[in-house]
Design a protein around this motif. Sequence first.
Motif, PDB file in Angstrom:
ATOM      1  N   ALA A  76      28.991  21.395  66.299  1.00 16.43           N
ATOM      2  CA  ALA A  76      29.862  22.560  66.474  1.00 16.43           C
ATOM      3  C   ALA A  76      30.444  22.526  67.877  1.00 16.43           C
ATOM      4  O   ALA A  76      29.844  21.991  68.800  1.00 16.43           O
ATOM      5  CB  ALA A  76      29.075  23.845  66.268  1.00 16.43           C
ATOM      6  N   GLY A  78      32.872  25.123  70.560  1.00 16.35           N
ATOM      7  CA  GLY A  78      33.640  26.337  70.821  1.00 16.35           C
ATOM      8  C   GLY A  78      34.803  25.965  71.710  1.00 16.35           C
ATOM      9  O   GLY A  78      35.708  25.239  71.312  1.00 16.35           O
ATOM     10  N   SER A  79      34.760  26.408  72.965  1.00 15.67           N
ATOM     11  CA  SER A  79      35.845  26.098  73.894  1.00 15.67           C
ATOM     12  C   SER A  79      35.652  24.763  74.596  1.00 15.67           C
ATOM     13  O   SER A  79      36.522  24.338  75.353  1.00 15.67           O
ATOM     14  CB  SER A  79      35.961  27.197  74.953  1.00 15.67           C
ATOM     15  N   GLY A  80      34.500  24.148  74.409  1.00 16.36           N
ATOM     16  CA  GLY A  80      34.269  22.848  75.040  1.00 16.36           C
ATOM     17  C   GLY A  80      34.082  22.896  76.543  1.00 16.36           C
ATOM     18  O   GLY A  80      34.388  21.938  77.242  1.00 16.36           O
ATOM     19  N   THR A  81      33.540  24.003  77.044  1.00 14.32           N
ATOM     20  CA  THR A  81      33.307  24.101  78.492  1.00 14.32           C
ATOM     21  C   THR A  81      31.867  23.783  78.882  1.00 14.32           C
ATOM     22  O   THR A  81      31.506  23.869  80.050  1.00 14.32           O
ATOM     23  CB  THR A  81      33.627  25.516  79.028  1.00 14.32           C
ATOM     24  N   GLY A  82      31.052  23.472  77.895  1.00 11.37           N
ATOM     25  CA  GLY A  82      29.630  23.207  78.153  1.00 11.37           C
ATOM     26  C   GLY A  82      29.447  22.119  79.201  1.00 11.37           C
ATOM     27  O   GLY A  82      30.254  21.194  79.306  1.00 11.37           O
ATOM     28  N   GLY A  86      26.619  19.272  75.255  1.00 12.81           N
ATOM     29  CA  GLY A  86      26.121  19.848  73.998  1.00 12.81           C
ATOM     30  C   GLY A  86      27.103  19.651  72.858  1.00 12.81           C
ATOM     31  O   GLY A  86      26.720  19.450  71.711  1.00 12.81           O
ATOM     32  N   SER A 141      30.437  31.966  84.786  1.00 14.39           N
ATOM     33  CA  SER A 141      31.626  31.808  85.644  1.00 14.39           C
ATOM     34  C   SER A 141      32.820  31.324  84.839  1.00 14.39           C
ATOM     35  O   SER A 141      33.957  31.483  85.242  1.00 14.39           O
ATOM     36  CB  SER A 141      31.344  30.810  86.764  1.00 14.39           C
ATOM     37  N   SER A 142      32.527  30.711  83.689  1.00 10.55           N
ATOM     38  CA  SER A 142      33.591  30.204  82.824  1.00 10.55           C
ATOM     39  C   SER A 142      34.090  31.265  81.851  1.00 10.55           C
ATOM     40  O   SER A 142      34.757  30.947  80.870  1.00 10.55           O
ATOM     41  CB  SER A 142      33.044  29.024  82.024  1.00 10.55           C
ATOM     42  N   SER A 147      33.528  30.486  74.828  1.00 15.20           N
ATOM     43  CA  SER A 147      33.495  31.306  73.616  1.00 15.20           C
ATOM     44  C   SER A 147      32.130  31.942  73.403  1.00 15.20           C
ATOM     45  O   SER A 147      31.118  31.455  73.908  1.00 15.20           O
ATOM     46  CB  SER A 147      33.845  30.434  72.405  1.00 15.20           C
ATOM     47  N   ASN A 151      28.338  30.672  74.026  1.00 15.83           N
ATOM     48  CA  ASN A 151      27.362  31.478  74.778  1.00 15.83           C
ATOM     49  C   ASN A 151      26.078  31.643  73.985  1.00 15.83           C
ATOM     50  O   ASN A 151      24.979  31.544  74.525  1.00 15.83           O
ATOM     51  CB  ASN A 151      27.909  32.893  75.062  1.00 15.83           C
ATOM     52  N   ALA A 153      24.990  29.698  71.573  1.00 18.78           N
ATOM     53  CA  ALA A 153      24.307  28.416  71.424  1.00 18.78           C
ATOM     54  C   ALA A 153      23.591  28.009  72.707  1.00 18.78           C
ATOM     55  O   ALA A 153      22.521  27.418  72.670  1.00 18.78           O
ATOM     56  CB  ALA A 153      25.301  27.335  71.014  1.00 18.78           C
ATOM     57  N   SER A 156      23.805  31.527  77.361  1.00 23.01           N
ATOM     58  CA  SER A 156      24.436  31.499  78.674  1.00 23.01           C
ATOM     59  C   SER A 156      24.063  32.692  79.527  1.00 23.01           C
ATOM     60  O   SER A 156      23.803  33.783  79.021  1.00 23.01           O
ATOM     61  CB  SER A 156      25.955  31.457  78.517  1.00 23.01           C
ATOM     62  N   GLY A 157      24.049  32.425  80.802  1.00 23.31           N
ATOM     63  CA  GLY A 157      23.806  33.492  81.759  1.00 23.31           C
ATOM     64  C   GLY A 157      25.034  33.644  82.618  1.00 23.31           C
ATOM     65  O   GLY A 157      26.123  33.218  82.255  1.00 23.31           O
ATOM     66  N   ALA A 212      27.106  29.469  64.189  1.00 25.68           N
ATOM     67  CA  ALA A 212      27.275  30.919  64.181  1.00 25.68           C
ATOM     68  C   ALA A 212      28.707  31.239  63.779  1.00 25.68           C
ATOM     69  O   ALA A 212      29.652  30.652  64.314  1.00 25.68           O
ATOM     70  CB  ALA A 212      26.972  31.490  65.563  1.00 25.68           C
TER      71      ALA A 212
HETATM   72  C1  LIG Z   1      33.625  26.044  85.599  1.00 30.39           C
HETATM   73  C2  LIG Z   1      32.478  26.312  84.704  1.00 30.39           C
HETATM   74  C3  LIG Z   1      31.589  27.317  85.048  1.00 30.39           C
HETATM   75  C4  LIG Z   1      30.502  27.593  84.240  1.00 30.39           C
HETATM   76  N1  LIG Z   1      29.663  28.612  84.592  1.00 30.39           N
HETATM   77  C5  LIG Z   1      28.636  28.922  83.804  1.00 30.39           C
HETATM   78  C6  LIG Z   1      27.756  29.991  84.146  1.00 30.39           C
HETATM   79  O1  LIG Z   1      27.921  30.663  85.142  1.00 30.39           O
HETATM   80  N2  LIG Z   1      26.724  30.261  83.332  1.00 30.39           N
HETATM   81  C7  LIG Z   1      26.520  29.552  82.184  1.00 30.39           C
HETATM   82  O2  LIG Z   1      25.565  29.850  81.481  1.00 30.39           O
HETATM   83  N3  LIG Z   1      27.328  28.543  81.826  1.00 30.39           N
HETATM   84  C8  LIG Z   1      28.382  28.205  82.598  1.00 30.39           C
HETATM   85  N4  LIG Z   1      29.200  27.172  82.237  1.00 30.39           N
HETATM   86  C9  LIG Z   1      28.899  26.388  81.024  1.00 30.39           C
HETATM   87  C10 LIG Z   1      29.633  26.813  79.743  1.00 30.39           C
HETATM   88  O3  LIG Z   1      30.818  27.489  80.037  1.00 30.39           O
HETATM   89  C11 LIG Z   1      28.742  27.661  78.852  1.00 30.39           C
HETATM   90  O4  LIG Z   1      27.672  26.876  78.395  1.00 30.39           O
HETATM   91  C12 LIG Z   1      29.486  28.251  77.640  1.00 30.39           C
HETATM   92  O5  LIG Z   1      28.658  29.165  76.961  1.00 30.39           O
HETATM   93  C13 LIG Z   1      29.954  27.220  76.659  1.00 30.39           C
HETATM   94  O6  LIG Z   1      30.839  27.834  75.757  1.00 30.39           O
HETATM   95  P1  LIG Z   1      31.903  26.973  74.945  1.00 30.39           P
HETATM   96  O7  LIG Z   1      32.591  27.886  74.024  1.00 30.39           O
HETATM   97  O8  LIG Z   1      32.750  26.232  75.868  1.00 30.39           O
HETATM   98  O9  LIG Z   1      30.920  26.015  74.152  1.00 30.39           O
HETATM   99  P2  LIG Z   1      31.042  24.445  73.901  1.00 30.39           P
HETATM  100  O10 LIG Z   1      31.026  23.711  75.175  1.00 30.39           O
HETATM  101  O11 LIG Z   1      32.150  24.190  72.965  1.00 30.39           O
HETATM  102  O12 LIG Z   1      29.672  24.205  73.144  1.00 30.39           O
HETATM  103  C14 LIG Z   1      28.454  24.403  73.800  1.00 30.39           C
HETATM  104  C15 LIG Z   1      27.305  24.240  72.792  1.00 30.39           C
HETATM  105  O13 LIG Z   1      27.385  25.261  71.845  1.00 30.39           O
HETATM  106  C16 LIG Z   1      27.441  24.751  70.535  1.00 30.39           C
HETATM  107  N5  LIG Z   1      28.312  25.666  69.791  1.00 30.39           N
HETATM  108  C17 LIG Z   1      29.583  26.039  70.089  1.00 30.39           C
HETATM  109  N6  LIG Z   1      30.028  26.919  69.206  1.00 30.39           N
HETATM  110  C18 LIG Z   1      29.029  27.148  68.327  1.00 30.39           C
HETATM  111  C19 LIG Z   1      28.881  27.963  67.169  1.00 30.39           C
HETATM  112  N7  LIG Z   1      29.860  28.750  66.740  1.00 30.39           N
HETATM  113  N8  LIG Z   1      27.695  27.931  66.509  1.00 30.39           N
HETATM  114  C20 LIG Z   1      26.698  27.126  66.914  1.00 30.39           C
HETATM  115  N9  LIG Z   1      26.784  26.338  67.998  1.00 30.39           N
HETATM  116  C21 LIG Z   1      27.941  26.348  68.698  1.00 30.39           C
HETATM  117  C22 LIG Z   1      27.933  23.349  70.688  1.00 30.39           C
HETATM  118  O14 LIG Z   1      27.470  22.522  69.645  1.00 30.39           O
HETATM  119  C23 LIG Z   1      27.332  22.956  72.012  1.00 30.39           C
HETATM  120  O15 LIG Z   1      26.020  22.515  71.832  1.00 30.39           O
HETATM  121  C24 LIG Z   1      30.293  26.851  83.053  1.00 30.39           C
HETATM  122  C25 LIG Z   1      31.204  25.862  82.699  1.00 30.39           C
HETATM  123  C26 LIG Z   1      32.285  25.586  83.510  1.00 30.39           C
HETATM  124  C27 LIG Z   1      33.228  24.517  83.079  1.00 30.39           C
END
Ligand SMILES: Cc1cc2nc3c(=O)[nH]c(=O)nc-3n(C[C@H](O)[C@H](O)[C@H](O)COP(=O)(O)OP(=O)(O)OC[C@H]3O[C@@H](n4cnc5c(N)ncnc54)[C@H](O)[C@@H]3O)c2cc1C
Lengths: 491, 425
Positions: A76, A78-82, A86, A141-142, A147, A151, A153, A156-157, A212
Amino acid sequence: MTSAGSRGSVTEVLADLRGVVPERQLLTDPSELDTYACDGLAAYRVRPALVVLADSADQVAATVTACARRGVPFVARGSGTGLSGGALPHAEGVLLVTSRLRTLHEVRPQDQRAVVDPGVINLQVSKAANPHGYYFAPDPSSQQICSIGGNVAENSGGAHCLKYGFTSNHVLSLDVVTPQGEQVTLGTEAPDAPGYDLVGAFVGSEGTLGVATRATVRLTRLPQEVRTVLAGFASTDQAGAATSAIIAAGIVPAAIEIMDALAIEAAEKAVSCGYPAGAGAVLVVELDGSALEVEHEYARVEQICREAGTFEFRMATDAAERAEIWKGRKSAFAAVGRISPDYIVQDGVVPRTALPEVLRRMGEISAERGVRVANVFHAGDGNLHPLVLFDASEEGATERAEEVSGMILDLCIEHGGSITGEHGVGADKARYMPRMFTDDDLDTMQLVRCAFDPEGLANPGKVYPTPRLCGERPRVVQGAHPLTADGVEVF
Amino acid sequence: MTGSVLDLIGAACQAREATAADAVDGVTTQVVASPASTEETSALLRACHEHGLAVVVRGHGTKLAWGTPPERVDVVLDTTRMDALVEHSRGDLIATAGAGMPLARLAAHLAEGGHQLVVDDLVAVDRPDGPGGSTLGGAVATNLSGPRRTWVGAMRDLVIGVRFVRPDGTVAKAGGKVVKNVAGYDLSKLLCGSYGSLAVITEVTVRLHPLPEADRWVGTSVEPDRLAAVLAEVVQSQEVPHAVEVRVRPGVRPAVVTLLSGTEAGATARAETLRDRLATLGCEARVHDVAPPWWGVLLHPGQRGGTPVPDGSRPVLLKATARLSGIPQLLEEVTAVQGTATGSAGSGVLYVTLPPGDEVHDHVQRLRSVSTRLGGSLVVLDAPPQTKPGLDSWGAVPGLELMRRVKQEFDPRRTLAPGRFVGGL
Ligand SMILES: Cc1cc2nc3c(=O)[nH]c(=O)nc-3n(C[C@H](O)[C@H](O)[C@H](O)COP(=O)(O)OP(=O)(O)OC[C@H]3O[C@@H](n4cnc5c(N)ncnc54)[C@H](O)[C@@H]3O)c2cc1C
């Protein structure tokens, strides 16, 4: 677990999905696939075999069902910011993108709840709740781009989780598609749903227990008063001492953050945040709550900072000034790009009381190896974000940086901490898990995995270095119940 | 026959023959075993698992009758010898203690450092031989929480690490001793509220909060038709209510009491502000510096100085939940069936007692359908032995099939508390 050899093919999955998911949402063109090859951790890249841009829970379920039927792994996204890889795709698998599920179904201030799709952006939830006097507390911070599904998955904090907790403290109920394709609702919008806390188990499971498709989250009342303080210190030791004193005074600030000289330099170059010149460290403290209590805490914090030797103490009272203070901190990761072509972001945690010792050791390691490390951390809860700087074009630099990175994680574990506070284990840190957990610990966690995903198709290869073979049972002595010598079956 | 169970568990740990008083919700057991450590717990479980003995975990036994009676019990595993305070790290605001540590004793230890575990022990009792009430492990196993859950959440939100023994004797841990940690699955949450049906918790690490300087309670009694407005005002207040409790009883006006904790001056001023806000709603409220006698007490006899609940008496006790805005309606329904309810209007969790009688079954059904319609659920925590079998303790449980699979993975031989949990797990 299905062995690699017996995995089915994505072609079959694609055939199953034709007519169920519109063609334009099924990506197979290599150049399109490549845009999804990595998440926020670009060091790892894998081209997926198929990308499905789902726009409904039913499409998610259809995709997962097809994968389950064909024995094809799926990841899965979401926004790919992990930041832990992951959402790194599987080369023979499906990348299931949920970012088009973007409906914010309900904001119900009277219930302190919002019901959202997984692709909804974190900040959107707060924006929708703000006019009613509420917000969504977890604030990575992201938050402008990540997404809710991500968060959930990652559990996130954010800077404010010191006082308000993490995503898991704010999710009440989830609709999920299990790795076998079933659509189930876990939890209720009220707390304490009967049965096992599967919401608690799912949050933070990094996409390994299913996808989710909807979340019911808690909204938090906006505080009456917010005060943000910026204090400049000569060293991180001083800033750390101030942090300890604040905690010892019985104050739980909304956030306590520290940046060291190198991190300040980077932030200054990137966003001209105007932090105190010549500071060896800056401390950002945010106090919120009832105006009266904040007033009182503020006076204490100022006194403590002065006693700890701050040479410049500023306070923001309105949103604009507050944003000014946070600007440097929130841009820190990206800013490091200004002072180094490449960097590794670590996410280790140590008990707050071990911070001075760990920072000192980190300084030594950095000096010994000749690898610069900038430090930005959530000082209140001991969550470090060391930024290990290197230049990949330099011979051996990448390896040295990785080595330093690993040493920092070891340092965290040595002090009773964790290898990750909020970014997750993902693909990046799976190999460090055995340093923190025994085989039995990891095996036990994977019992949950086996319950949800016996075939091991959901995000394989993440979190756990060695998959557990589901259905494998320790040998047990078979025999009749000892109290029923006649052998009557009692269970 | 008893001898044989004692023999089978052999030298694993201290054990004795059970008496009638050791029965679990009416189901008699053969042996009470009291391991003194995680290792002894492991040895004991390994023996029980090998020999197919059913085990029910017991702390102080204050909530042992909650849930469905187990199908069978051979061994009661008493955790009270594992009662050490392992660590109270003041600078880190965390503490680790054995599962058998009484919450009251833990509170006394923590208070020395100016800290607390913010869990209200709903079943606190003083015993001549020391603190009764919940043990830490029991509080985790039932996800105990009282009024102040509105502030920091339930037990599940405060546990950061657990050490436990699986039914086959495997020792494992999850989480750790730092408050922020996302390495691996959060098994602490899975074990919170699992009623001892997945593993035996032997050690728990929790996050702490500083003890406030002062507590103030703003109390008022309201006309039933004003209840919704008053609750909305208090729950949505920006004065940071740490708890919003409501109490309804037949023939008495509902009471709403709000806790504000903080500094002396701050808590007082916030309480007065809230009191004045309530006055504008035509509601006379008063600021107190002590809690009402029923505050955080699960089975309060009724009035101040009222007769205590007779020992061993077991009313029909329900936990009913609803979305926040649904609480007034749920309370109305409770009143309509002559029930008493006390609980967290600020969290959406009520504890309801029903008078005995033939209609209990129907009343439970009725309240359950209302709770469910209002986004919550209803669980029969306890009931008199003659009534309980006729009641569905857990109701329909969403996700039950997944729970069944989790149980199957952790405890395929159904060693732990067979039949006690949802869906007969
Ligand atoms: C500049 C920057 C700052 C950041 N700061 C923080 C911070 O302060 N705190 C923090 O906790 N994180 C931070 N992050 C990390 C990241 O943004 C978080 O982990 C965020 O929750 C990931 O969300 P995403 O939508 O990008 O998920 P993705 O990167 O797309 O996926 C993350 C994980 O979630 C899974 N996933 C995604 N969508 C679903 C779904 N619908 N159901 C089940 N699994 C799913 C994926 O398989 C993957 O394992 C930061 C990242 C960046 C680039």
